[in-house]
Design a protein around this motif. Structure first.
Motif, short mmCIF file in Angstrom:
data_model
loop_
_atom_site.label_atom_id
_atom_site.label_comp_id
_atom_site.label_asym_id
_atom_site.label_seq_id
_atom_site.Cartn_x
_atom_site.Cartn_y
_atom_site.Cartn_z
N VAL A 117 0.84 -1.20 0.00
CA VAL A 117 0.00 0.00 0.00
C VAL A 117 0.87 1.25 0.00
O VAL A 117 0.64 2.19 -0.76
N ARG A 118 1.92 1.25 0.84
CA ARG A 118 2.84 2.39 0.86
C ARG A 118 3.57 2.53 -0.47
O ARG A 118 3.69 3.64 -1.01
N LEU A 119 4.04 1.43 -1.02
CA LEU A 119 4.73 1.48 -2.31
C LEU A 119 3.81 1.99 -3.41
O LEU A 119 4.21 2.78 -4.27
N PHE A 120 2.56 1.54 -3.37
CA PHE A 120 1.60 1.93 -4.39
C PHE A 120 1.33 3.43 -4.33
O PHE A 120 1.34 4.13 -5.35
N LYS A 121 1.11 3.96 -3.14
CA LYS A 121 0.81 5.39 -3.04
C LYS A 121 2.04 6.22 -3.40
O LYS A 121 1.93 7.27 -4.06
N ASP A 122 3.23 5.75 -3.02
CA ASP A 122 4.45 6.47 -3.41
C ASP A 122 4.63 6.46 -4.92
O ASP A 122 5.08 7.46 -5.51
#
Length: 207
Positions: A117-122
């Protein structure tokens, strides 16, 4: 018969109604899902997951204002639902509110660096900044995360295609993000991000 059905529904508590809403949404029965979820949050206005899934159903219908209202309510009630926060930020991003999306997403930086989720938003934020190579790197890492479910992976792979298109100069970055998250896309019901999160265990709390 209708009176009996209404009586049965009246006997159910918010969590039971929520689970019926989950099942209806999994079956792509939007009308039933909305009916169950609206009753769930009417009985328990503090039910964060109920507001979250209700927002997702409204988003799937293109009812952005109602989707935003329920996503915001969900995040306000329980800031520890990562995909609820992610979806609210995504809704703001696809509405062209980049700074607002960044603000909503900021707490996701507390997630592990390799959390999808963090990678996706970044990756999405890098795309908006026209940092296409960085965006591709981040989203590819998210896709390759061990254990990421098929539904979330499908959404990320769709974004990969949008980033590739943007890198080729085919679309403005925010428009590309909007296309990647279009609620009326032809994606099957199983690609529903909220259901994906529910199945991954983000719904472990009662509210």
């Amino acid at each position: 018969m209708q009176d009996t059905h209404l009586s049965l529904l009246a006997a159910l508590d918010a969590e039971e109604l929520f689970l019926l809403g989950v099942r209806a949404s999994q079956a792509n029965d939007t009308a039933a899902a909305l009916a169950y979820l609206k009753q769930a949050v009417a009985k328990a206005p503090e039910h964060a997951r109920g507001h979250w899934l209700l927002g997702a159903e409204y988003a799937s219908l293109g009812m952005v204002d109602r989707a935003r209202e329920h996503f915001e309510r969900s995040v306000a009630l329980d800031g520890q639902l990562p995909l609820a926060r992610f979806q609210l930020g995504l809704l703001r991003l696809t509405s062209g509110e980049v700074e607002a999306a960044q603000e909503v997403w900021a707490p996701l930086d507390a997630l592990p660096e390799d959390d999808p989720v963090r990678l996706f938003k970044d990756g999405l934020l890098a795309m908006v900044r026209d940092e296409f190579e960085r965006a591709l790197e981040l989203v590819r890492r998210a896709v390759a995360t061990p254990g990421v479910d098929a539904a979330l992976r499908r959404d990320m792979e769709m974004v990969l295609g949008q980033i590739e298109a943007q890198r080729a100069g085919q679309a403005p970055a925010v428009a590309a993000a909007e296309a990647a998250a279009d609620p009326v896309d032809e994606a099957p019901a199983e690609s529903h991000l909220v259901l994906s999160a529910y199945q991954r265990g983000f719904a472990g709390n009662s509210h």
